[in-house]
Design a protein around this motif. Structure first.
Motif, PDB file in Angstrom:
ATOM      1  N   UNK A  88       0.847  -1.188   0.000  1.00 39.52           N
ATOM      2  CA  UNK A  88       0.000   0.000   0.000  1.00 39.52           C
ATOM      3  C   UNK A  88       0.884   1.239   0.000  1.00 39.52           C
ATOM      4  N   UNK A  89       0.542   2.202  -0.825  1.00 39.41           N
ATOM      5  CA  UNK A  89       1.238   3.492  -0.846  1.00 39.41           C
ATOM      6  C   UNK A  89       0.197   4.592  -0.665  1.00 39.41           C
ATOM      7  N   UNK A  90       0.342   5.379   0.391  1.00 42.29           N
ATOM      8  CA  UNK A  90      -0.512   6.547   0.610  1.00 42.29           C
ATOM      9  C   UNK A  90       0.357   7.793   0.464  1.00 42.29           C
ATOM     10  N   UNK A  91      -0.048   8.676  -0.432  1.00 38.30           N
ATOM     11  CA  UNK A  91       0.668   9.926  -0.658  1.00 38.30           C
ATOM     12  C   UNK A  91      -0.065  11.060   0.043  1.00 38.30           C
ATOM     13  N   UNK A  92       0.678  11.856   0.791  1.00 34.96           N
ATOM     14  CA  UNK A  92       0.127  13.020   1.477  1.00 34.96           C
ATOM     15  C   UNK A  92       0.819  14.269   0.939  1.00 34.96           C
ATOM     16  N   UNK A  93       0.093  15.370   0.864  1.00 45.37           N
ATOM     17  CA  UNK A  93       0.685  16.591   0.330  1.00 45.37           C
ATOM     18  C   UNK A  93      -0.009  17.814   0.915  1.00 45.37           C
ATOM     19  N   UNK A  94       0.598  18.963   0.693  1.00 46.70           N
ATOM     20  CA  UNK A  94      -0.012  20.231   1.053  1.00 46.70           C
ATOM     21  C   UNK A  94       0.572  21.317   0.164  1.00 46.70           C
ATOM     22  N   UNK A  95      -0.146  22.401   0.012  1.00 46.81           N
ATOM     23  CA  UNK A  95       0.301  23.531  -0.807  1.00 46.81           C
ATOM     24  C   UNK A  95       0.284  24.803   0.025  1.00 46.81           C
ATOM     25  N   UNK A  96       1.140  25.709  -0.317  1.00 45.69           N
ATOM     26  CA  UNK A  96       1.210  27.005   0.352  1.00 45.69           C
ATOM     27  C   UNK A  96       1.323  28.100  -0.693  1.00 45.69           C
ATOM     28  N   UNK A  97       0.831  29.297  -0.305  1.00 44.97           N
ATOM     29  CA  UNK A  97       0.821  30.451  -1.202  1.00 44.97           C
ATOM     30  C   UNK A  97       1.222  31.682  -0.397  1.00 44.97           C
ATOM     31  N   UNK A  98       2.125  32.490  -0.951  1.00 49.73           N
ATOM     32  CA  UNK A  98       2.561  33.674  -0.212  1.00 49.73           C
ATOM     33  C   UNK A  98       3.185  34.713  -1.111  1.00 49.73           C
ATOM     34  N   UNK A  99       3.487  35.882  -0.547  1.00 47.89           N
ATOM     35  CA  UNK A  99       4.026  36.981  -1.353  1.00 47.89           C
ATOM     36  C   UNK A  99       5.476  36.795  -1.762  1.00 47.89           C
ATOM     37  N   UNK A 100       6.257  36.003  -1.020  1.00 48.88           N
ATOM     38  CA  UNK A 100       7.659  35.820  -1.396  1.00 48.88           C
ATOM     39  C   UNK A 100       8.052  34.355  -1.242  1.00 48.88           C
ATOM     40  N   UNK A 101       9.092  33.966  -1.991  1.00 53.85           N
ATOM     41  CA  UNK A 101       9.499  32.567  -2.058  1.00 53.85           C
ATOM     42  C   UNK A 101       9.990  32.042  -0.718  1.00 53.85           C
ATOM     43  N   UNK A 102      10.739  32.851   0.015  1.00 50.73           N
ATOM     44  CA  UNK A 102      11.306  32.398   1.281  1.00 50.73           C
ATOM     45  C   UNK A 102      10.224  32.027   2.282  1.00 50.73           C
ATOM     46  N   UNK A 103       9.156  32.834   2.337  1.00 52.51           N
ATOM     47  CA  UNK A 103       8.065  32.549   3.265  1.00 52.51           C
ATOM     48  C   UNK A 103       7.365  31.247   2.916  1.00 52.51           C
ATOM     49  N   UNK A 104       7.062  31.055   1.630  1.00 53.48           N
ATOM     50  CA  UNK A 104       6.383  29.830   1.189  1.00 53.48           C
ATOM     51  C   UNK A 104       7.256  28.617   1.446  1.00 53.48           C
ATOM     52  N   UNK A 105       8.535  28.719   1.150  1.00 55.50           N
ATOM     53  CA  UNK A 105       9.441  27.600   1.372  1.00 55.50           C
ATOM     54  C   UNK A 105       9.525  27.239   2.847  1.00 55.50           C
ATOM     55  N   UNK A 106       9.579  28.234   3.709  1.00 58.27           N
ATOM     56  CA  UNK A 106       9.633  27.979   5.152  1.00 58.27           C
ATOM     57  C   UNK A 106       8.354  27.288   5.628  1.00 58.27           C
ATOM     58  N   UNK A 107       7.194  27.697   5.120  1.00 60.17           N
ATOM     59  CA  UNK A 107       5.928  27.087   5.506  1.00 60.17           C
ATOM     60  C   UNK A 107       5.860  25.620   5.044  1.00 60.17           C
ATOM     61  N   UNK A 108       6.345  25.361   3.849  1.00 61.85           N
ATOM     62  CA  UNK A 108       6.361  23.987   3.342  1.00 61.85           C
ATOM     63  C   UNK A 108       7.284  23.105   4.178  1.00 61.85           C
ATOM     64  N   UNK A 109       8.414  23.656   4.563  1.00 60.98           N
ATOM     65  CA  UNK A 109       9.363  22.892   5.374  1.00 60.98           C
ATOM     66  C   UNK A 109       8.762  22.532   6.731  1.00 60.98           C
ATOM     67  N   UNK A 110       8.046  23.472   7.337  1.00 59.89           N
ATOM     68  CA  UNK A 110       7.399  23.205   8.620  1.00 59.89           C
ATOM     69  C   UNK A 110       6.355  22.093   8.472  1.00 59.89           C
ATOM     70  N   UNK A 111       5.572  22.154   7.405  1.00 56.85           N
ATOM     71  CA  UNK A 111       4.542  21.130   7.174  1.00 56.85           C
ATOM     72  C   UNK A 111       5.177  19.761   6.952  1.00 56.85           C
TER      73      UNK A 111
END
Length: 239
Positions: free
Chosen positions: A52-75
Motif C-alpha cells: 500500500x502506498x498513501x501519498x500526502x501533500x499540502x500547498x502554500x501560497x505567499x508573497x515571497x518565495x522564502x516565506x512559502x518555502x519555510x511554511x512547506x518545510x514546517x509542514x
C-alpha cells in the motif's frame, strides 16, 4: 599493333570476369520446414496485492518565495516527525516526494506571489499501520492511494502462472501432434511473457487492530487482487 594490343587486353579482362563468376560457390537454398506448428498457451493466477502506498501533500501560497518555502518545510517536518514514530522496515517505509516552488504571475505578466507543494509517502505491507499514521498527520492531507505487489509476491505468482502456461503448451502440442497422426514433437522456439492487471480497490473501514496505533479513525482502505498472466508461445516440429 595498338589496336590488337587493346583487343587482347579486353579479351583477358572478359576471361578474368568469367573465371571469377565460375569460381563462385553455388548457394543452396534450404527447403522450408515441414510439419511445423505455431501455438500458444496462457496461465493466470489471482493474487492479493500486499503493498500500500498513501501519498500526502499540502500547498502554500505567499508573497515571497522564502516565506512559502519555510511554511512547506514546517509542514513536511511535522509529517516526517509523526510518520517516523510508526516507521518499521518492510511494514511501513517513509519517503519524501515532490518539493516544488514556482512563481505566480498577475495579469500584467509580473510576479505577484509564490506557490509551492510538498509531498510525503507512506509505503509498506502493514495496511493498518499506514492508514492510522496517515490519519494522525495533521500538517498534510491524503492526495492519493495505490496498491501493488511486493517483489516476493510477484515472483511467486509469476512462477505459478508460468508453470501452468508451460504445462498447457506441452499438452496442446501433444494433442495437435496426435490429431495429425504424429507420435511426438520437438520444441523449435519459445517465448515467455508475463503481465499483470489489478482492479480498483474497494474502500472499506480497516480492522479494529488499527486503533492500537492512533485514536483517530484510520484511512479506509482495502486492496484488491492482481491477475498475473504468463503467456507461452512458439513453434514445434511434429515427428
Amino acid at each position: 599493333m595498338r589496336t590488337i594490343r587493346l583487343a587482347g587486353i579486353g579479351l583477358s579482362a572478359w576471361l578474368l570476369c568469367v573465371g571469377v563468376a565460375w569460381s563462385q560457390p553455388t548457394v543452396t537454398v534450404p527447403a522450408p520446414p515441414q510439419n511445423v506448428v505455431q501455438l500458444s498457451a496462457n496461465g493466470a493466477v489471482d493474487v492479493q496485492q500486499d503493498l500500500l502506498v498513501i501519498s500526502l501533500s499540502t500547498s502554500r501560497d505567499g508573497p515571497d518565495a522564502a516565506t512559502v518555502q519555510a511554511q512547506l518545510k514546517v509542514a513536511l517536518d511535522g509529517g516526517l516527525t509523526e510518520a517516523r514514530k510508526a516507521a518499521q522496515p518492510g511494514q511501513m517505509e517513509v519517503r519524501t516526494g515532490q518539493f516544488s516552488l514556482h512563481p505566480r504571475y498577475g495579469r500584467d505578466g509580473k510576479i505577484n506571489g509564490w506557490q509551492g507543494t510538498v509531498e510525503l509517502a507512506l509505503e509498506g505491507r502493514d495496511f493498518a499501520r499506514i492508514g492510522s499514521t496517515a490519519a494522525r498527520i495533521q500538517s498534510l492531507t491524503v492526495a492519493g492511494m495505490s496498491f501493488a505487489l511486493s517483489r516476493e509476491q510477484r515472483h511467486k505468482a509469476e512462477a505459478e502462472a508460468q508453470g501452468m502456461a508451460i504445462d498447457r503448451f506441452k499438452a496442446r502440442a501433444g494433442e495437435i501432434a496426435k490429431s495429425f497422426g504424429f507420435a511426438s514433437y520437438t520444441l523449435r522456439e519459445v517465448a515467455v511473457n508475463a503481465t499483470d492487471q489489478g482492479p480498483q480497490p474497494r474502500p472499506r473501514l480497516m480492522a479494529m487492530e488499527a486503533k492500537s496505533f492512533a485514536s483517530e479513525p484510520p484511512i479506509p482502505v482495502e486492496a484488491g487482487k492482481a491477475a498475473i498472466t504468463v503467456s507461452v508461445s512458439g513453434s514445434v516440429q511434429l515427428k
